[in-house]
Design a protein around this motif. Structure first.
Motif, short mmCIF file in Angstrom:
data_model
loop_
_atom_site.label_atom_id
_atom_site.label_comp_id
_atom_site.label_asym_id
_atom_site.label_seq_id
_atom_site.Cartn_x
_atom_site.Cartn_y
_atom_site.Cartn_z
N GLU A 17 61.68 45.52 -18.89
CA GLU A 17 62.11 46.78 -19.47
C GLU A 17 63.50 46.69 -20.11
O GLU A 17 63.73 47.19 -21.21
CB GLU A 17 62.10 47.88 -18.41
N CYS A 18 64.44 46.08 -19.40
CA CYS A 18 65.82 46.06 -19.89
C CYS A 18 66.41 44.67 -20.05
O CYS A 18 67.52 44.52 -20.56
CB CYS A 18 66.72 46.89 -18.97
N GLY A 19 65.70 43.63 -19.57
CA GLY A 19 66.19 42.27 -19.70
C GLY A 19 67.17 41.85 -18.64
O GLY A 19 67.77 40.78 -18.74
N ALA A 20 67.36 42.67 -17.60
CA ALA A 20 68.31 42.33 -16.53
C ALA A 20 67.78 41.18 -15.69
O ALA A 20 66.56 41.00 -15.53
CB ALA A 20 68.57 43.55 -15.66
N GLU A 21 68.69 40.41 -15.12
CA GLU A 21 68.33 39.33 -14.20
C GLU A 21 68.00 39.94 -12.84
O GLU A 21 68.83 40.64 -12.25
CB GLU A 21 69.51 38.36 -14.09
N VAL A 22 66.83 39.67 -12.33
CA VAL A 22 66.33 40.33 -11.12
C VAL A 22 65.85 39.30 -10.12
O VAL A 22 65.19 38.32 -10.50
CB VAL A 22 65.18 41.30 -11.46
N PRO A 23 66.16 39.45 -8.82
CA PRO A 23 65.64 38.53 -7.81
C PRO A 23 64.11 38.56 -7.78
O PRO A 23 63.49 39.59 -8.05
CB PRO A 23 66.22 39.07 -6.50
N ALA A 24 63.51 37.43 -7.44
CA ALA A 24 62.05 37.32 -7.47
C ALA A 24 61.38 38.28 -6.50
O ALA A 24 60.25 38.72 -6.73
CB ALA A 24 61.64 35.88 -7.16
N ASP A 25 62.07 38.65 -5.40
CA ASP A 25 61.45 39.53 -4.41
C ASP A 25 61.80 41.00 -4.62
O ASP A 25 61.49 41.85 -3.79
CB ASP A 25 61.87 39.11 -3.00
N ALA A 26 62.45 41.33 -5.75
CA ALA A 26 62.84 42.72 -6.00
C ALA A 26 61.62 43.56 -6.35
O ALA A 26 60.70 43.09 -7.05
CB ALA A 26 63.86 42.79 -7.12
N THR A 27 61.60 44.80 -5.86
CA THR A 27 60.52 45.73 -6.21
C THR A 27 60.99 46.75 -7.24
O THR A 27 60.17 47.43 -7.84
CB THR A 27 60.03 46.47 -4.95
N VAL A 28 62.32 46.86 -7.41
CA VAL A 28 62.89 47.78 -8.38
C VAL A 28 64.01 47.07 -9.13
O VAL A 28 64.81 46.35 -8.52
CB VAL A 28 63.45 49.05 -7.69
N CYS A 29 64.09 47.27 -10.44
CA CYS A 29 65.17 46.66 -11.23
C CYS A 29 66.50 47.31 -10.86
O CYS A 29 66.63 48.54 -10.90
CB CYS A 29 64.90 46.86 -12.73
N PRO A 30 67.51 46.53 -10.50
CA PRO A 30 68.81 47.11 -10.10
C PRO A 30 69.56 47.76 -11.25
O PRO A 30 70.48 48.52 -11.04
CB PRO A 30 69.57 45.91 -9.55
N ILE A 62 74.40 40.82 -7.85
CA ILE A 62 74.02 41.53 -9.08
C ILE A 62 74.26 43.02 -8.96
O ILE A 62 74.02 43.77 -9.89
CB ILE A 62 72.53 41.27 -9.41
N ARG A 63 74.74 43.47 -7.80
CA ARG A 63 75.07 44.88 -7.62
C ARG A 63 76.40 44.98 -6.87
O ARG A 63 76.61 44.29 -5.87
CB ARG A 63 73.97 45.60 -6.83
N CYS A 64 77.31 45.84 -7.36
CA CYS A 64 78.61 46.00 -6.71
C CYS A 64 78.44 46.61 -5.32
O CYS A 64 77.76 47.63 -5.15
CB CYS A 64 79.50 46.90 -7.56
N ARG A 65 79.06 45.98 -4.33
CA ARG A 65 78.94 46.47 -2.95
C ARG A 65 79.71 47.76 -2.72
O ARG A 65 79.45 48.48 -1.76
CB ARG A 65 79.47 45.41 -1.98
N ALA A 97 63.27 50.17 -13.08
CA ALA A 97 61.83 49.93 -13.28
C ALA A 97 61.22 49.33 -12.02
O ALA A 97 61.82 48.49 -11.36
CB ALA A 97 61.62 49.00 -14.47
N LYS A 98 60.01 49.79 -11.67
CA LYS A 98 59.32 49.30 -10.48
C LYS A 98 58.42 48.13 -10.85
O LYS A 98 57.80 48.11 -11.91
CB LYS A 98 58.50 50.42 -9.85
N PHE A 99 58.35 47.16 -9.93
CA PHE A 99 57.57 45.96 -10.19
C PHE A 99 56.26 45.93 -9.41
O PHE A 99 55.33 45.24 -9.83
CB PHE A 99 58.39 44.71 -9.87
N ASP A 100 56.16 46.61 -8.27
CA ASP A 100 54.93 46.59 -7.48
C ASP A 100 53.79 47.24 -8.24
O ASP A 100 53.89 48.37 -8.71
CB ASP A 100 55.13 47.33 -6.15
N GLY A 101 52.64 46.53 -8.34
CA GLY A 101 51.48 47.09 -9.01
C GLY A 101 51.61 47.10 -10.51
O GLY A 101 50.74 47.60 -11.21
#
Length: 379
Positions: free
Chosen positions: A314-327, A287-290, A331-335
């Protein structure tokens, strides 16, 4: 130094990628280069009147903007016609007249067999004198024919030549010939062998410098040069549009084949698998260019139904379940609110999270089952 260079390179690439109407700046520059290179190839003697020259010009004029990414058929057609108009004007008003003028001297340089050559014109007659070197069984003759066209720096001749023997006095030859002053002629001297019927066989290896009779011509040189340039460009454009037609036909057939294969599920949709920003290859599932770090927004039809992905609120992006920040949006997910969309469309949202006892993955505390391994929690 390296960072400044990279920054400058990126700015140049960004500028070239900008659009000016239907084409990018890079494509516009490529079209200008194609026109210049095409005209330069037509200028050498012989290139504007040979099939090889026409073919070479058509291919180069077509390929330069094509390699810069120009695929639009209408733009290419307008570009090809523009090249033809520009080339005809340059060949007919600049290159051709200059070539005629350069080759219309009345005192051409010496050759290995003729020296002190002189042309004198009076009305429809010309008097030619020259010293010549004797060659066994051969006599000096004048060799001339009317020109039909002058294309850039090339001469077109369609009429049969007139060959006339010169009057010899020692090592000097002279002749007075009649030519039509309303036509441009190609003239040279050479040695020839006379046969029994009174005709002459020219020895081309003894020819003097060829001249064009502009000094005796009463018309406009552009009559020859514009016609010649137009004739040459007609053939170039025929080849150019044949290339354009068949290339477009092949590309459309390939596109139709690709669409069919996509519809059958045998190919990913076009564009998937490469980063839109830098063009680097993106492997399935990434989901992110290397290379440049850009978020890869895959088409919905290509998103697999994975249980370990959720959608950013926030933006509707597909995010891994263990992500803490939207790539994508950062947007931050912790807390913050934790959201999981299950394959059946049900959404679990919670400010608290817990660990799955089976796989250890972090899930919303009020989730009915783990989105990663499917373990169902007891109420």
């Amino acid at each position: 130094m390296s960072e400044a260079s990279d920054s400058g390179s990126l700015r140049i690439k960004a500028f070239l990628a900008r659009k000016a109407g239907p084409a990018t700046y890079l494509q516009i520059i490529a079209m200008a280069i194609g026109i210049v290179v095409g005209v330069l190839i037509l200028c050498p003697t012989g290139m504007a009147r040979s099939m090889l020259g026409w073919l070479l010009v058509a291919i180069i004029v077509y390929m330069i903007p094509h390699l810069a990414g120009l695929k639009n058929v209408k733009i290419k057609s307008v570009y090809g016609i523009s090249f033809a108009v520009i080339a005809i004007l340059i060949g007919g008003t600049l290159v051709g007249p200059t070539y005629i003028e350069e080759n219309s001297t009345t005192t051409p340089g010496n050759s290995s067999y003729f020296t002190n050559i002189s042309y004198t014109a009076s009305g429809d007659t010309i008097t030619v004198t020259a010293d010549f070197e004797t060659k066994a069984n051969e006599v000096p003759v004048i060799y001339y024919m009317p020109i039909s066209m002058v294309a850039f720096r090339s001469v077109y001749i369609t009429a049969d030549p007139t060959i006339a023997a010169m009057t010899v006095s020692g090592q000097n030859a002279t002749i007075t010939a009649t030519i039509d002053s309303s036509q441009l002629y190609y003239i040279c001297l050479c040695m020839a062998t006379a046969n029994s019927s009174g005709d002459y066989t020219v020895d081309s290896g003894t020819a003097s410098q060829a001249v064009l009779s502009e000094w005796n011509y009463t018309g406009s040189a552009m009559h020859y040069t514009l016609t010649g340039a137009g004739f040459a460009l007609l053939y170039v454009m025929i080849i150019f549009f044949l290339i354009l037609f068949f290339a477009t036909l092949m590309r459309r057939k390939m596109e139709d084949t690709r669409k069919k294969m996509e519809a059958d599920g045998r190919l990913y949709p076009q564009g998937y698998g490469r980063c839109e920003k830098c063009g680097a290859v993106v492997l399935p599932g990434e989901i992110r260019c290397r290379k440049c770090g850009t978020y890869i927004d895959r088409p919905d039809v290509m998103k697999p139904e994975k249980k370990d992905f959720f959608e950013c609120s926030e933006c509707g992006a597909e995010v891994p379940a263990d992500a803490t920040v939207c790539p994508k949006c950062g947007a931050k997910f912790d807390g913050i609110e934790n959201e999981v969309i299950h394959p059946d469309g049900k959404i679990d949202v919670s400010d608290e999270s817990t660990s799955c006892p089976k796989c250890g993955d972090t899930v919303p505390k009020n989730a009915e089952f783990c989105p990663k391994c499917g373990y169902r929690f007891s109420k």
